[in-house]
Scaffold this motif. Structure first.
Motif, PDB file in Angstrom:
ATOM      1  N   LYS A  68      31.732  47.343  29.788  1.00  0.00           N
ATOM      2  CA  LYS A  68      32.867  47.609  30.677  1.00  0.00           C
ATOM      3  C   LYS A  68      33.259  46.342  31.442  1.00  0.00           C
ATOM      4  O   LYS A  68      34.444  46.022  31.571  1.00  0.00           O
ATOM      5  N   ALA A  69      32.276  45.606  31.937  1.00  0.00           N
ATOM      6  CA  ALA A  69      32.565  44.369  32.669  1.00  0.00           C
ATOM      7  C   ALA A  69      33.257  43.359  31.764  1.00  0.00           C
ATOM      8  O   ALA A  69      34.186  42.671  32.187  1.00  0.00           O
ATOM      9  N   ARG A  70      32.824  43.291  30.541  1.00  0.00           N
ATOM     10  CA  ARG A  70      33.430  42.337  29.603  1.00  0.00           C
ATOM     11  C   ARG A  70      34.871  42.716  29.286  1.00  0.00           C
ATOM     12  O   ARG A  70      35.730  41.864  29.141  1.00  0.00           O
TER      13      ARG A  70
ATOM     14  N   SER B 221      36.937  44.747  31.218  1.00  0.00           N
ATOM     15  CA  SER B 221      37.821  44.857  32.378  1.00  0.00           C
ATOM     16  C   SER B 221      37.904  43.595  33.212  1.00  0.00           C
ATOM     17  O   SER B 221      38.855  43.413  33.963  1.00  0.00           O
ATOM     18  N   GLU B 222      36.918  42.740  33.102  1.00  0.00           N
ATOM     19  CA  GLU B 222      36.914  41.518  33.897  1.00  0.00           C
ATOM     20  C   GLU B 222      36.916  40.320  32.957  1.00  0.00           C
ATOM     21  O   GLU B 222      36.332  40.362  31.890  1.00  0.00           O
ATOM     22  N   ASN B 223      37.550  39.278  33.378  1.00  0.00           N
ATOM     23  CA  ASN B 223      37.638  38.089  32.549  1.00  0.00           C
ATOM     24  C   ASN B 223      36.471  37.152  32.882  1.00  0.00           C
ATOM     25  O   ASN B 223      36.651  36.116  33.491  1.00  0.00           O
ATOM     26  N   ARG B 224      35.286  37.572  32.500  1.00  0.00           N
ATOM     27  CA  ARG B 224      34.096  36.757  32.739  1.00  0.00           C
ATOM     28  C   ARG B 224      33.060  37.069  31.669  1.00  0.00           C
ATOM     29  O   ARG B 224      33.101  38.122  31.049  1.00  0.00           O
TER      30      ARG B 224
ATOM     31  N   ARG C 275      29.698  38.336  30.043  1.00  0.00           N
ATOM     32  CA  ARG C 275      28.840  39.446  30.451  1.00  0.00           C
ATOM     33  C   ARG C 275      27.461  38.919  30.835  1.00  0.00           C
ATOM     34  O   ARG C 275      27.039  37.865  30.374  1.00  0.00           O
TER      35      ARG C 275
END
Length: 107
Positions: free
Chosen positions: A23-25, A27-30, A32
């Motif tokens: 999900k972090a990968r 939804s967020e541009n960073r 994991r």
């Protein structure tokens, strides 16, 4: 974690962790996060080892040798292109470590 929560609860926690990483990968541009687990094969079941190995991106085993400060290091799994299992000697002395190709053979 397994000693504290038990194997089934630990698997549930790790599944949740994997879902949060995906999900972090998305939804967020960073990048994991990276998880590294140290596993004592004598303390967990073969089922737990198999489950963790199945979902791990990389698997590295360390085995003691007769030589003090020298361990056999085997890279068993990697998602890198054209990966081939390999081994090395892992030497640790005076707070420093060295990894060098081994004369030991994979089983």
């Amino acid at each position: 974690m397994v000693d504290l929560f038990g194997e089934e609860a630990t698997i549930k926690i790790l599944r949740r962790n994997m879902a949060l990483k995906v999900k972090a990968r998305e939804s967020e541009n960073r990048p994991r996060p990276l998880n590294i687990f140290l596993l004592n094969r004598d303390r967990v079941s073969p089922k737990f080892i198999a489950w963790l190995s199945q979902y791990a991106e990389h698997v590295v085993d360390f085995t003691t040798t007769e030589i003090l400060g020298v361990e056999r290091m085997v890279v068993r799994k990697s998602l890198l292109p054209e990966f081939t299992p390999s081994e090395a000697e892992f030497r640790f002395s005076k707070g420093r470590f060295e990894i060098k190709p081994s004369v030991l053979r994979l089983e």
